[in-house]
Design a protein around this motif. Structure first.
Motif, PDB file in Angstrom:
ATOM      1  N   TYR A  39       0.854  -1.176   0.000  1.00 56.80           N
ATOM      2  CA  TYR A  39       0.000   0.000   0.000  1.00 56.80           C
ATOM      3  C   TYR A  39       0.896   1.234   0.000  1.00 56.80           C
ATOM      4  CZ  TYR A  39      -3.890  -3.066   1.367  1.00 56.80           C
ATOM      5  OH  TYR A  39      -4.843  -4.050   1.410  1.00 56.80           O
ATOM      6  N   PRO A  40       0.378   2.369  -0.468  1.00 61.67           N
ATOM      7  CA  PRO A  40       1.176   3.601  -0.442  1.00 61.67           C
ATOM      8  C   PRO A  40       1.676   3.920   0.960  1.00 61.67           C
ATOM      9  CG  PRO A  40      -0.815   3.904  -1.736  1.00 61.67           C
ATOM     10  CD  PRO A  40      -0.946   2.565  -1.081  1.00 61.67           C
ATOM     11  N   ALA A  41       2.905   4.367   1.058  1.00 61.14           N
ATOM     12  CA  ALA A  41       3.523   4.799   2.313  1.00 61.14           C
ATOM     13  C   ALA A  41       3.693   3.655   3.317  1.00 61.14           C
ATOM     14  CB  ALA A  41       2.738   5.941   2.962  1.00 61.14           C
ATOM     15  N   GLU A  42       3.593   2.429   2.863  1.00 61.10           N
ATOM     16  CA  GLU A  42       3.848   1.287   3.742  1.00 61.10           C
ATOM     17  C   GLU A  42       4.873   0.373   3.105  1.00 61.10           C
ATOM     18  OE1 GLU A  42      -0.672   0.925   5.629  1.00 61.10           O
ATOM     19  OE2 GLU A  42       0.429  -0.854   4.992  1.00 61.10           O
TER      20      GLU A  42
ATOM     21  N   PRO B   8      14.501   7.378  10.789  1.00 59.51           N
ATOM     22  CA  PRO B   8      13.233   8.098  10.821  1.00 59.51           C
ATOM     23  C   PRO B   8      12.335   7.663   9.667  1.00 59.51           C
ATOM     24  CG  PRO B   8      14.903   9.471   9.802  1.00 59.51           C
ATOM     25  CD  PRO B   8      15.602   8.190  10.223  1.00 59.51           C
ATOM     26  N   ARG B   9      11.104   8.094   9.659  1.00 54.28           N
ATOM     27  CA  ARG B   9      10.211   7.773   8.543  1.00 54.28           C
ATOM     28  C   ARG B   9      10.508   8.655   7.342  1.00 54.28           C
ATOM     29  NH1 ARG B   9       5.384   5.417   9.056  1.00 54.28           N
ATOM     30  NH2 ARG B   9       5.588   5.356   6.793  1.00 54.28           N
ATOM     31  N   HIS B  10      10.911   9.870   7.624  1.00 50.76           N
ATOM     32  CA  HIS B  10      11.235  10.813   6.546  1.00 50.76           C
ATOM     33  C   HIS B  10      12.524  11.533   6.913  1.00 50.76           C
ATOM     34  CE1 HIS B  10       7.175  10.396   4.799  1.00 50.76           C
ATOM     35  NE2 HIS B  10       6.783  10.360   6.053  1.00 50.76           N
ATOM     36  N   GLY B 101      12.131 -21.736   3.407  1.00 53.41           N
ATOM     37  CA  GLY B 101      10.691 -21.634   3.184  1.00 53.41           C
ATOM     38  C   GLY B 101      10.013 -20.575   4.006  1.00 53.41           C
ATOM     39  N   THR B 102      10.713 -19.561   4.391  1.00 52.18           N
ATOM     40  CA  THR B 102      10.080 -18.495   5.150  1.00 52.18           C
ATOM     41  C   THR B 102      10.154 -17.213   4.336  1.00 52.18           C
ATOM     42  OG1 THR B 102      10.037 -17.357   7.278  1.00 52.18           O
ATOM     43  CG2 THR B 102      12.185 -17.824   6.366  1.00 52.18           C
ATOM     44  N   GLU B 103       9.710 -16.140   4.921  1.00 49.48           N
ATOM     45  CA  GLU B 103       9.711 -14.900   4.185  1.00 49.48           C
ATOM     46  C   GLU B 103      10.243 -13.795   5.069  1.00 49.48           C
ATOM     47  OE1 GLU B 103       6.971 -16.458   5.082  1.00 49.48           O
ATOM     48  OE2 GLU B 103       6.021 -15.079   6.482  1.00 49.48           O
ATOM     49  N   ALA B 104      10.666 -12.725   4.446  1.00 52.68           N
ATOM     50  CA  ALA B 104      11.142 -11.579   5.182  1.00 52.68           C
ATOM     51  C   ALA B 104       9.986 -10.613   5.410  1.00 52.68           C
ATOM     52  CB  ALA B 104      12.258 -10.888   4.400  1.00 52.68           C
ATOM     53  N   PHE B 105       9.995  -9.968   6.543  1.00 55.00           N
ATOM     54  CA  PHE B 105       8.970  -8.997   6.894  1.00 55.00           C
ATOM     55  C   PHE B 105       9.567  -7.600   6.784  1.00 55.00           C
ATOM     56  CE2 PHE B 105       5.729 -11.855   8.450  1.00 55.00           C
ATOM     57  CZ  PHE B 105       6.446 -13.010   8.690  1.00 55.00           C
ATOM     58  N   PHE B 106       8.838  -6.742   6.122  1.00 52.68           N
ATOM     59  CA  PHE B 106       9.356  -5.415   5.832  1.00 52.68           C
ATOM     60  C   PHE B 106       8.871  -4.369   6.831  1.00 52.68           C
ATOM     61  CE2 PHE B 106      11.506  -5.607   1.725  1.00 52.68           C
ATOM     62  CZ  PHE B 106      11.153  -6.864   1.301  1.00 52.68           C
ATOM     63  N   GLY B 107       9.713  -3.365   7.056  1.00 54.67           N
ATOM     64  CA  GLY B 107       9.293  -2.176   7.773  1.00 54.67           C
ATOM     65  C   GLY B 107       8.573  -1.231   6.843  1.00 54.67           C
ATOM     66  N   GLN B 108       8.146  -0.105   7.371  1.00 53.50           N
ATOM     67  CA  GLN B 108       7.385   0.854   6.575  1.00 53.50           C
ATOM     68  C   GLN B 108       8.270   1.723   5.703  1.00 53.50           C
ATOM     69  OE1 GLN B 108       4.862   2.475   9.905  1.00 53.50           O
ATOM     70  NE2 GLN B 108       3.226   1.946   8.495  1.00 53.50           N
TER      71      GLN B 108
END
Lengths: 114, 115
Positions: A39-42, B8-10, B101-108
């Motif tokens: 989704y956008p921004a995620e 940070p996020r931005h 057989g697993t997957e990676a989980f992403f941050g935002q």
């Protein structure tokens, strides 16, 4: 050279119908394929995966098909819902590679219209 | 459930400045990955760490470096920033298994803008 190709940048589907997202790959050493939804921004969210020794994996409304001879996989969403609207990335892992060292396609933007 | 946290996020930086991006993996995950996604581009793998050691290296420029610390968090250090470094930087984590057989989980993600 793009090893994982998603040739359709966008797809529009009516709610309740089937969405079919396609992915082609060139490297026969890939042993695991994954679909991510973004989704956008995620960040991308894992959706479903398939090992190269299988030809189908199903999880609820989502089914992934793998055709090794054609080096092609597809994601089917049945029935499609407006909340499925997102960018879908196909990704692949090399045999022996670590789980997160993935090669991504460019993504397909799915729009599900009510 | 706890997810991958990025900070940070931005971030807005000027050319030739340095930037540090941080990633906190899911608890008990031992592997961290960094990806760069430019505008309109697919995510590109940069580098990964397993148990604090670099495990794979992708298309990471020499101006960038990264490390994983004893608490498993990771930092991506970017120096001599260029306009082309403007992108979304994702961190992902996973728990290494023998099956693949697993997957990676992403941050935002962290959106870096270089001006």
């Amino acid at each position: 050279d793009q090893q994982v190709k998603q040739n359709s940048p966008s797809l529009s589907v009516q709610e309740g119908r089937i969405s079919i997202l396609n992915c082609d790959y060139t490297n026969s050493m890939f042993d695991y394929f994954l679909w991510y939804k973004k989704y956008p921004a995620e960040g991308p969210t894992f959706l479903i995966s398939i090992s190269s020794i299988k030809d189908k994996n199903e999880d609820g409304r989502f089914t992934v098909f793998l055709n090794k001879s054609a080096k092609h996989l597809s994601l089917h969403i049945v029935p499609s819902q407006p909340g499925d609207s997102a960018v879908y990335f196909c990704a692949a892992k090399h045999y022996g590679g670590s789980q997160g060292n993935l090669i991504f396609g460019k993504g397909t933007k799915l729009s599900v219209k009510p | 459930a706890a997810g991958v946290i990025q900070s940070p996020r931005h971030l807005i930086k000027e050319k030739r400045e340095t930037a540090t991006l941080k990633c906190y993996p899911i608890p008990r995950h031992d592997t961290v990955y960094w990806y760069q996604q430019g505008p309109g581009q697919d995510p590109q793998f940069l580098i990964s760490f397993y148990e604090k050691m670099q495990s794979d290296k992708g298309s990471i420029p020499d101006r960038f470096s990264a490390q994983q610390f004893s608490d498993y968090h990771s930092e991506l250090n970017m120096s001599s920033l260029e306009l082309g470094d403007s992108a979304l930087y994702f961190c992902a984590s996973s728990l290494r298994t023998g099956t693949g057989g697993t997957e990676a989980f992403f941050g935002q993600g962290t959106r870096l803008t270089v001006v």
